[in-house]
Design an enzyme around this catalytic site. Structure first.
Site, mmCIF file in Angstrom:
data_model
loop_
_atom_site.group_PDB
_atom_site.id
_atom_site.type_symbol
_atom_site.label_atom_id
_atom_site.label_comp_id
_atom_site.label_asym_id
_atom_site.label_seq_id
_atom_site.Cartn_x
_atom_site.Cartn_y
_atom_site.Cartn_z
ATOM 1 C CG HIS A 110 -3.554 2.975 1.912
ATOM 2 N ND1 HIS A 110 -3.961 2.259 0.546
ATOM 3 C CD2 HIS A 110 -3.692 2.006 2.781
ATOM 4 C CE1 HIS A 110 -4.358 1.073 0.756
ATOM 5 N NE2 HIS A 110 -4.018 0.868 2.146
ATOM 6 C CB CYS A 132 -0.971 -0.219 1.155
ATOM 7 S SG CYS A 132 -1.871 -1.721 1.250
ATOM 8 C CG ASN A 192 -6.929 -1.579 1.454
ATOM 9 O OD1 ASN A 192 -6.075 -1.395 0.304
ATOM 10 N ND2 ASN A 192 -6.519 -1.730 2.404
#
Ligand code: UT7
Length: 343
Positions: free
Chosen positions: A268, A124, A299
């Protein structure tokens, strides 16, 4: 004889993001569909993660295809041509073929000539890592324009029977073109890792052990257990809330920018509650728009920041030329934060 001196490479004084583009898969998976797989509720998923729906890629929406679509938009917006690109960096953990890097196929399909092309695995934080590399390449003189892509097909690595991750992950691609600039457009990238916590988010097993073990136990041809992503949510949550706010503050300080000067905060998209905790820790004024793309996108790891950036610019929530604080964090553990000028 004196040792001859190497002619130094000379690059641009500064770099900035010139264009951004995203690709979101066609298939929408609402929470109601996730409830067919796990014992949960729409209310729990929304309140604990902020996710209402996510997108999962179909067979045609490969890592390469989604990347090419996103990059095409970023190239068009930046006003350059694909031939001018001197570097292609693809951040992903879900390109399932070990070699070659997917970046070479993407570079070739876009028409980037012989540009160096490589993948990076920084989960990420991958987009921020890519941005840091691109900035260095441009200022160091090894490239004039660099394409940075964050792309994931996390649905391929999701165990739909795992209650703690089945609702979280999504697929998609986001891309930016980074190029030379007369004024600073990318602040110092604050990045790092903590390998002591490498097990809190990881693939359940390496491909070789997963398949070799199954072979030994069941023999060839028996069903084998596909490795998936596992996450120990709470330690990651705590780390993200406590440590990442500090990293974000360091990125602001290094850029000489205060929170009230930001035109956007684009963390993020891991969990809406992590975003809210960071806003508090950073004392972000309510006037600064915050990316909340996770609600519709889930996500998407390396893709989440450029996807959220594109959405904020398209919706008019943030404007070209505004300063944005970006921060990525995830499996490794790894992180990367920077203040950037929006394209
Ligand atoms: O992108 C990389 C970085 N990733 C992140 O930053 C993610 C960080 N972690 C998180 O976002 C959160 O930890 C999750 C969203 C993954 C989980 O939320 P949580 O508030 O930490 O839940 P939990 O694991 O502490 O579980 C709380 C309760 C438990 O029940 P009890 O023991 O309190 O009775 C779980 O059994 O919620 C239960 N639970 C569920 N309930 C309904 C766990 N999963 C579910 C579920 N549906 N899917």
């Amino acid at each position: 004889m004196t040792t001859p001196q190497i002619r130094p490479a000379t690059g641009a004084a500064f770099s900035r993001i010139l264009g951004v583009g995203g690709y979101r898969p066609v298939r929408v998976i609402p929470n109601s569909e996730v409830l067919n797989w796990i014992d949960s509720s729409d209310e729990w998923i929304r309140s604990r993660s902020g996710i209402a729906e996510r997108r999962w890629a179909g067979p045609e929406e490969s890592v390469a295809e989604m990347s090419v679509q996103a990059a095409g938009k970023a190239i068009a917006q930046s006003g350059i041509t694909a031939e001018q690109i001197g570097g292609v960096i693809v951040a992903t953990v879900s390109h399932l073929k070990q070699t070659p890097a997917i970046a070479t196929e993407i570079a070739q399909r876009l028409g980037c000539g012989t540009a160096p092309a490589f993948d990076i695995s920084a989960a990420c934080a991958g987009f921020g890592y890519g941005l840091g590399l691109a900035d260095g390449m441009i200022r160091g003189g090894s490239a004039e324009y660099v394409l940075v892509i964050g792309v994931e097909r996390l649905s391929d690595l999701t165990d739909t029977s795992d209650r703690s991750t089945a609702f979280i992950f999504g697929d998609g691609a986001g891309a930016v073109i980074v190029g030379p600039s007369d004024t600073p457009g990318i602040g110092k990238v604050i990045w790092g890792s903590d390998g002591s916590q490498r097990d809190v988010i990881s693939q359940t097993q390496a491909w070789d052990t997963a398949f070799a073990k199954q072979d030994a136990v069941n023999g060839v041809g028996e069903e084998q257990k596909w490795p998936a992503l596992r996450m120990d949510g709470q330690p990651v949550f705590r780390w993200a809330v406590w440590e990442m706010a500090k990293v974000a503050q360091q990125a602001l300080d290094a850029a000489g920018i205060t929170a009230d000067q930001l035109g956007a905060f684009i963390p993020h998209q891991a969990n809406m509650r992590i975003t809210d905790a960071m806003i508090k820790a950073l004392k972000l004024p309510a006037s600064v728009p915050v990316a909340r793309d996770i609600a519709e996108t889930g996500n998407t790891s390396a893709a989440s920041i450029p996807l959220a950036m594109e959405r904020m610019l398209e919706s008019g929530e943030a404007r070209s030329g505004d300063l944005a604080l970006i921060i990525g964090f995830g499996a490794g553990l790894v992180y990367a934060a920077a203040v950037v000028t929006l394209p």
